[in-house]
Design a protein around this motif. Structure first.
Motif, mmCIF file in Angstrom:
data_model
loop_
_atom_site.group_PDB
_atom_site.id
_atom_site.type_symbol
_atom_site.label_atom_id
_atom_site.label_comp_id
_atom_site.label_asym_id
_atom_site.label_seq_id
_atom_site.Cartn_x
_atom_site.Cartn_y
_atom_site.Cartn_z
ATOM 1 N N HIS A 4 0.831 -1.209 0.000
ATOM 2 C CA HIS A 4 0.000 0.000 0.000
ATOM 3 C C HIS A 4 0.872 1.268 0.000
ATOM 4 O O HIS A 4 0.503 2.265 -0.613
ATOM 5 C CB HIS A 4 -0.994 0.001 1.165
ATOM 6 C CG HIS A 4 -0.352 -0.030 2.517
ATOM 7 N ND1 HIS A 4 -0.019 -1.201 3.144
ATOM 8 C CD2 HIS A 4 0.020 0.965 3.345
ATOM 9 C CE1 HIS A 4 0.530 -0.936 4.302
ATOM 10 N NE2 HIS A 4 0.575 0.373 4.452
ATOM 11 N N ASP A 5 2.029 1.221 0.659
ATOM 12 C CA ASP A 5 2.934 2.369 0.620
ATOM 13 C C ASP A 5 3.508 2.570 -0.775
ATOM 14 O O ASP A 5 3.658 3.699 -1.246
ATOM 15 C CB ASP A 5 4.075 2.193 1.628
ATOM 16 C CG ASP A 5 3.602 2.273 3.063
ATOM 17 O OD1 ASP A 5 2.621 3.009 3.322
ATOM 18 O OD2 ASP A 5 4.208 1.617 3.924
ATOM 19 N N ILE A 8 0.876 4.166 -2.985
ATOM 20 C CA ILE A 8 0.745 5.596 -2.699
ATOM 21 C C ILE A 8 1.914 6.365 -3.309
ATOM 22 O O ILE A 8 1.729 7.433 -3.903
ATOM 23 C CB ILE A 8 0.648 5.840 -1.174
ATOM 24 C CG1 ILE A 8 -0.681 5.284 -0.646
ATOM 25 C CG2 ILE A 8 0.779 7.319 -0.842
ATOM 26 C CD1 ILE A 8 -0.786 5.273 0.863
ATOM 27 N N GLN A 116 -0.880 12.016 -3.867
ATOM 28 C CA GLN A 116 -0.734 11.256 -2.627
ATOM 29 C C GLN A 116 -2.074 11.152 -1.899
ATOM 30 O O GLN A 116 -2.412 10.098 -1.367
ATOM 31 C CB GLN A 116 0.318 11.927 -1.745
ATOM 32 C CG GLN A 116 0.748 11.096 -0.575
ATOM 33 C CD GLN A 116 1.904 11.735 0.173
ATOM 34 O OE1 GLN A 116 2.132 12.940 0.105
ATOM 35 N NE2 GLN A 116 2.646 10.922 0.891
ATOM 36 N N SER A 120 -3.942 7.652 -1.387
ATOM 37 C CA SER A 120 -4.221 7.233 -0.007
ATOM 38 C C SER A 120 -5.692 6.918 0.187
ATOM 39 O O SER A 120 -6.043 6.002 0.929
ATOM 40 C CB SER A 120 -3.802 8.325 0.970
ATOM 41 O OG SER A 120 -2.430 8.534 0.920
#
Length: 153
Positions: A4-5, A8, A116, A120
């Motif tokens: 997930h990072d 993003i 971002q 997110s």
């Protein structure tokens, strides 16, 4: 870096790079080679600072989530310090167009923050991850519920 990072980071970096390319083209049309260099320098500076800070914060979150806020603050203040030093060092330079640099930097920063935020929002990440119940415990609870149907809990 967790998936997930990484999503993003990609969701912010790709639109920022595209914006940087557009800024470079506009800068070249506006001020020639000096405008192109201003756009290149601005794009690389924004992508470098923001990508490194996002990576460091994600890395810290994997290792010790309690340190994410202090590390985010430290990364932010370091980033602002580096940007201030770069602006002071190249303030009087004639190697690139300062107007193109300023507007390209602003455009890249806005697009990074927007990308971002959108990335997110799209990532489905648990705030609290529930512990999975072992199968033996859930079977025992089912047996207890079947054995005493009249009792209230």
């Amino acid at each position: 870096m967790q998936e997930h990072d990484a999503r993003i980071l990609r969701g912010a970096a790709i639109p920022t790079a595209v914006t940087g390319l557009i800024a470079m083209a506009v800068g070249f049309a506006y001020a020639g080679l000096h405008g192109l260099l201003g756009g290149v320098f601005a794009t690389l500076l924004v992508l470098g600072c923001f990508a490194v800070s996002a990576y460091v914060i994600a890395w810290t979150g994997e290792r010790n989530p309690q340190l994410m806020l202090p590390v985010a603050f430290l990364v932010y203040t370091t980033k602002i310090g580096i940007l201030a030093v770069v602006l002071l060092l190249f303030g009087g330079s004639t190697a690139f167009d300062h107007t193109v640099f300023a507007f390209a930097s602003l455009a890249c920063i806005v697009v990074w923050l927007g990308g971002q935020a959108v990335a997110s929002k799209r990532v489905k990440q648990f705030y609290v991850e529930p512990d999975p119940q072992p199968a033996a415990e859930s079977e025992r609870e089912g047996e207890q519920a079947a054995a005493s149907p009249g009792e209230q809990r």
